[in-house]
Design a protein around this motif. Structure first.
Motif, mmCIF file in Angstrom:
data_model
loop_
_atom_site.group_PDB
_atom_site.id
_atom_site.type_symbol
_atom_site.label_atom_id
_atom_site.label_comp_id
_atom_site.label_asym_id
_atom_site.label_seq_id
_atom_site.Cartn_x
_atom_site.Cartn_y
_atom_site.Cartn_z
ATOM 1 N N THR A 10 -33.786 33.916 57.133
ATOM 2 C CA THR A 10 -32.506 33.473 57.683
ATOM 3 C C THR A 10 -31.355 34.169 56.962
ATOM 4 N N VAL A 94 -30.007 26.147 60.657
ATOM 5 C CA VAL A 94 -30.291 27.534 61.028
ATOM 6 C C VAL A 94 -31.540 27.957 60.272
ATOM 7 N N ASP A 96 -35.152 30.643 60.856
ATOM 8 C CA ASP A 96 -35.878 31.600 61.684
ATOM 9 C C ASP A 96 -37.096 30.972 62.360
ATOM 10 N N CYS A 101 -34.152 29.664 68.201
ATOM 11 C CA CYS A 101 -33.237 30.448 67.363
ATOM 12 C C CYS A 101 -33.378 31.925 67.730
ATOM 13 N N VAL A 114 -33.267 35.776 61.702
ATOM 14 C CA VAL A 114 -32.185 35.230 62.516
ATOM 15 C C VAL A 114 -31.247 36.342 62.984
#
Length: 131
Positions: A10, A94, A96, A101, A114
């Motif tokens: 991420t 948030v 991955d 996402c 991400v």
């Protein structure tokens, strides 16, 4: 806005227990969201101690070294007054690994990560609404 953010995949490429190169746009957008008023909470599987050393503190130090101030690490300090739940409270997560996402797979990265070009602007709109 409480923004819970994973670390590996991420913010940086998956290189655990090492810290991989930054995911394109991650540090830019985290800094921008922080300026918008987002309270960033590191929400990661990295832990302290163990055979690999204090990989959690390494992630914290990495972010702080990039001028990303963390409001919390694997916890939201504000929720202590209204719940004893171990689940970290946030408005947005948030990660991955999250279903839906948006991901990209930059050349040289171990795994997809991400897509901050899509996630960042979306989060900025949310952050401005929460102000």
């Amino acid at each position: 806005m409480y923004l819970c953010v994973d670390f590996d995949g991420t913010v940086v490429d998956h290189r655990y227990p090492l810290i991989g190169p930054p995911v394109p746009g991650a540090l830019f957008w985290l800094g921008r969201l922080q300026k918008c008023g987002a309270r960033i909470i590191l929400f990661t599987m990295r832990s302290d101690g163990g055979a690999s050393g204090d990989v959690l503190q390494q992630a914290v130090d990495y972010l702080e070294g990039k001028n990303i101030s963390l409001y919390g690490v694997n916890r939201n300090p504000d929720q202590d007054s209204w719940t004893s739940s171990p689940k970290v409270y946030g408005h947005v997560y948030v990660d991955d690994a999250a279903v839906g996402c948006p991901l990209v797979h930059p050349e040289g990265f171990n795994r997809p990560c991400v897509d901050w070009a899509k996630v960042g602007p979306y989060l900025e709109k949310l952050c401005r609404k929460k102000r």
